[in-house]
Enzyme design. Structure first.
Site, PDB file in Angstrom:
ATOM      1  N   HIS A 168      33.375 -11.388  12.033  1.00 52.43           N
ATOM      2  CA  HIS A 168      32.416 -10.590  13.507  1.00 52.43           C
ATOM      3  C   HIS A 168      31.530  -9.330  13.052  1.00 52.43           C
ATOM      4  O   HIS A 168      31.486  -8.663  14.052  1.00 52.43           O
ATOM      5  CB  HIS A 168      33.038 -11.099  14.451  1.00 52.43           C
ATOM      6  CG  HIS A 168      33.328 -12.681  15.181  1.00 52.43           C
ATOM      7  ND1 HIS A 168      34.390 -13.032  15.376  1.00 52.43           N
ATOM      8  CD2 HIS A 168      32.839 -13.378  13.883  1.00 52.43           C
ATOM      9  CE1 HIS A 168      33.885 -14.433  14.924  1.00 52.43           C
ATOM     10  NE2 HIS A 168      33.383 -14.609  14.065  1.00 52.43           N
ATOM     11  N   SER A 182      41.413 -18.694  19.760  1.00 52.44           N
ATOM     12  CA  SER A 182      41.618 -20.308  20.108  1.00 52.44           C
ATOM     13  C   SER A 182      40.688 -20.832  19.837  1.00 52.44           C
ATOM     14  O   SER A 182      40.391 -22.660  19.995  1.00 52.44           O
ATOM     15  CB  SER A 182      40.246 -19.457  21.971  1.00 52.44           C
ATOM     16  OG  SER A 182      39.113 -19.249  21.349  1.00 52.44           O
ATOM     17  N   GLN A 210      38.650 -11.841  12.530  1.00 48.20           N
ATOM     18  CA  GLN A 210      37.459 -12.296  13.674  1.00 48.20           C
ATOM     19  C   GLN A 210      37.283 -10.833  14.940  1.00 48.20           C
ATOM     20  O   GLN A 210      36.500 -10.935  15.500  1.00 48.20           O
ATOM     21  CB  GLN A 210      37.632 -13.849  14.336  1.00 48.20           C
ATOM     22  CG  GLN A 210      38.193 -14.642  14.163  1.00 48.20           C
ATOM     23  CD  GLN A 210      37.931 -16.296  15.474  1.00 48.20           C
ATOM     24  OE1 GLN A 210      36.943 -17.004  16.071  1.00 48.20           O
ATOM     25  NE2 GLN A 210      39.078 -16.380  14.999  1.00 48.20           N
TER      26      GLN A 210
HETATM   27  N1  APR Z   1      49.962 -13.396  20.090  1.00 50.93           N
HETATM   28  C1  APR Z   1      49.200 -14.676  19.665  1.00 50.93           C
HETATM   29  N2  APR Z   1      47.828 -14.641  20.572  1.00 50.93           N
HETATM   30  C2  APR Z   1      47.714 -14.447  21.619  1.00 50.93           C
HETATM   31  C3  APR Z   1      48.422 -13.096  21.805  1.00 50.93           C
HETATM   32  C4  APR Z   1      49.542 -13.145  21.596  1.00 50.93           C
HETATM   33  N3  APR Z   1      50.333 -12.262  21.891  1.00 50.93           N
HETATM   34  N4  APR Z   1      47.691 -13.666  23.380  1.00 50.93           N
HETATM   35  C5  APR Z   1      46.958 -14.298  23.460  1.00 50.93           C
HETATM   36  N5  APR Z   1      46.947 -14.885  22.441  1.00 50.93           N
HETATM   37  C6  APR Z   1      46.099 -16.325  22.165  1.00 50.93           C
HETATM   38  C7  APR Z   1      45.264 -16.366  23.598  1.00 50.93           C
HETATM   39  O1  APR Z   1      46.454 -17.870  23.701  1.00 50.93           O
HETATM   40  C8  APR Z   1      43.848 -17.065  22.752  1.00 50.93           C
HETATM   41  O2  APR Z   1      44.494 -18.869  22.327  1.00 50.93           O
HETATM   42  O3  APR Z   1      44.852 -15.304  21.451  1.00 50.93           O
HETATM   43  C9  APR Z   1      43.776 -15.911  21.674  1.00 50.93           C
HETATM   44  C10 APR Z   1      42.598 -15.363  22.541  1.00 50.93           C
HETATM   45  O4  APR Z   1      41.073 -16.522  22.231  1.00 50.93           O
HETATM   46  P1  APR Z   1      39.863 -15.449  22.734  1.00 50.93           P
HETATM   47  O5  APR Z   1      39.658 -14.834  23.772  1.00 50.93           O
HETATM   48  O6  APR Z   1      39.138 -16.642  22.585  1.00 50.93           O
HETATM   49  O7  APR Z   1      39.735 -14.730  21.105  1.00 50.93           O
HETATM   50  P2  APR Z   1      39.026 -14.608  19.376  1.00 50.93           P
HETATM   51  O8  APR Z   1      39.572 -16.707  19.177  1.00 50.93           O
HETATM   52  O9  APR Z   1      39.397 -14.190  19.214  1.00 50.93           O
HETATM   53  O10 APR Z   1      37.580 -15.370  20.390  1.00 50.93           O
HETATM   54  C11 APR Z   1      36.490 -15.870  18.909  1.00 50.93           C
HETATM   55  O11 APR Z   1      34.826 -15.417  20.125  1.00 50.93           O
HETATM   56  O12 APR Z   1      34.765 -14.110  21.678  1.00 50.93           O
HETATM   57  C12 APR Z   1      33.857 -14.105  20.408  1.00 50.93           C
HETATM   58  O13 APR Z   1      33.161 -12.929  18.924  1.00 50.93           O
HETATM   59  C13 APR Z   1      33.942 -13.349  19.376  1.00 50.93           C
HETATM   60  O14 APR Z   1      35.635 -13.426  17.614  1.00 50.93           O
HETATM   61  C14 APR Z   1      35.338 -13.704  19.107  1.00 50.93           C
HETATM   62  C15 APR Z   1      35.869 -14.897  18.648  1.00 50.93           C
END
Ligand code: APR
Length: 243
Positions: free
Chosen positions: A107, A182, A89
């Site tokens: 994405h 997430s 993503q």
């Molecule tokens: N290792 C593993 N996971 C981690 C780490 C790490 N070091 N640090 C943070 N995380 C986890 C957090 O706990 C969280 O669950 O990564 C996740 C990040 O979640 P988001 O910020 O929601 O990112 P993502 O899941 O990629 O979002 C999905 O939503 O905002 C839109 O298009 C955008 O591609 C993105 C999509």
């Protein structure tokens, strides 16, 4: 053995790329990410959205892949592993720079740009942005349109190619590793559900619980760079504990 890896912003966090929902500080904390990653946001404030993506484009060029990205790339070199499909993503290029050879960007990418009117790809010069700026004027296409990042914004459809390839990879895989997401944004968040429905082992790697955690075959409350380098060796004992 075939492996599919679904990654989110968390796998790049340790490289210094802010995640979406954790980034409570910094210049952009005052804006809702949905404002900056939506067609409406672009139509209302193209100069703000352009500055947000141009800054992230340059930020990614200044950081490096971490041990999590490198572990996934390394899996391709293990005898017996015939395929490692990375479904991301993320719009950064850290998987590719770590050496992964099959990366599907659901994405889009911070490194592709196109006109918001005629859709032509833009390969022109990009101004530098050493420090985050609140606004910057996007380049203008000869047709009069504005140049936008080739990224899927909220409300926009995912690109068919990467989506179809990702579904195919999940259907064929023996193991789905879900890292750093997430698991709340669909349709990407539907891929682990597809895997579980067909009886595929799903391993989640995330320091925090997510909606997937309860259903995953195994969930590791660890960071990507800690868990991924030893994940495959640990898998038999991890699965043994579950049975
Ligand atoms: N290792 C593993 N996971 C981690 C780490 C790490 N070091 N640090 C943070 N995380 C986890 C957090 O706990 C969280 O669950 O990564 C996740 C990040 O979640 P988001 O910020 O929601 O990112 P993502 O899941 O990629 O979002 C999905 O939503 O905002 C839109 O298009 C955008 O591609 C993105 C999509």
């Amino acid at each position: 053995m075939r492996i599919a890896v679904l990654t989110g912003a968390g796998i790049s966090a340790e490289s210094g790329v802010p995640t979406f929902r954790d980034d409570k500080n910094g210049l952009w904390a005052r804006f809702d990410p949905y404002e900056l990653s939506s067609t409406q946001g672009w139509n209302d404030h193209p100069e703000r959205v352009w500055a947000w993506y141009l800054w992230r484009h340059h930020l990614v060029q200044r950081v490096d892949p971490n041990d999590g990205h490198r572990a996934v790339a390394e899996w391709e070199r293990i005898p017996g592993i015939v395929d490692v499909s990375v479904i991301t993503q993320n719009v950064d290029n850290l998987h590719e720079r770590a050496g992964s050879s099959a990366v599907h960007h659901l994405h889009g990418s911070l490194f592709e740009f196109r006109c918001d009117i005629c859709d032509s790809a833009y390969h022109g010069e990009l101004p530098d942005m050493p420090e985050p700026q609140l606004e910057a004027n996007p380049p203008v296409c000869p047709c009069g349109g504005l140049i936008r990042p080739d990224i899927v914004w909220f409300g926009e459809p995912l690109p068919d190619g990467p989506w179809d390839a990702s579904v195919e990879a999940v259907r064929a895989t023996d193991l789905l590793v879900v890292v750093g997401t997430s698991s709340i944004v669909y349709p990407a968040a539907g891929l682990p559900e597809l895997a579980l429905a067909q009886g595929t082992v799903v391993v989640e790697v995330n320091p925090e619980p997510t909606p997937l955690s309860a259903d995953a075959t195994v969930t590791l409350r660890e960071s990507a760079s800690t868990a991924l380098p030893t994940l495959l060796q640990q898998l038999p004992s991890l699965l043994g504990k579950k049975s």
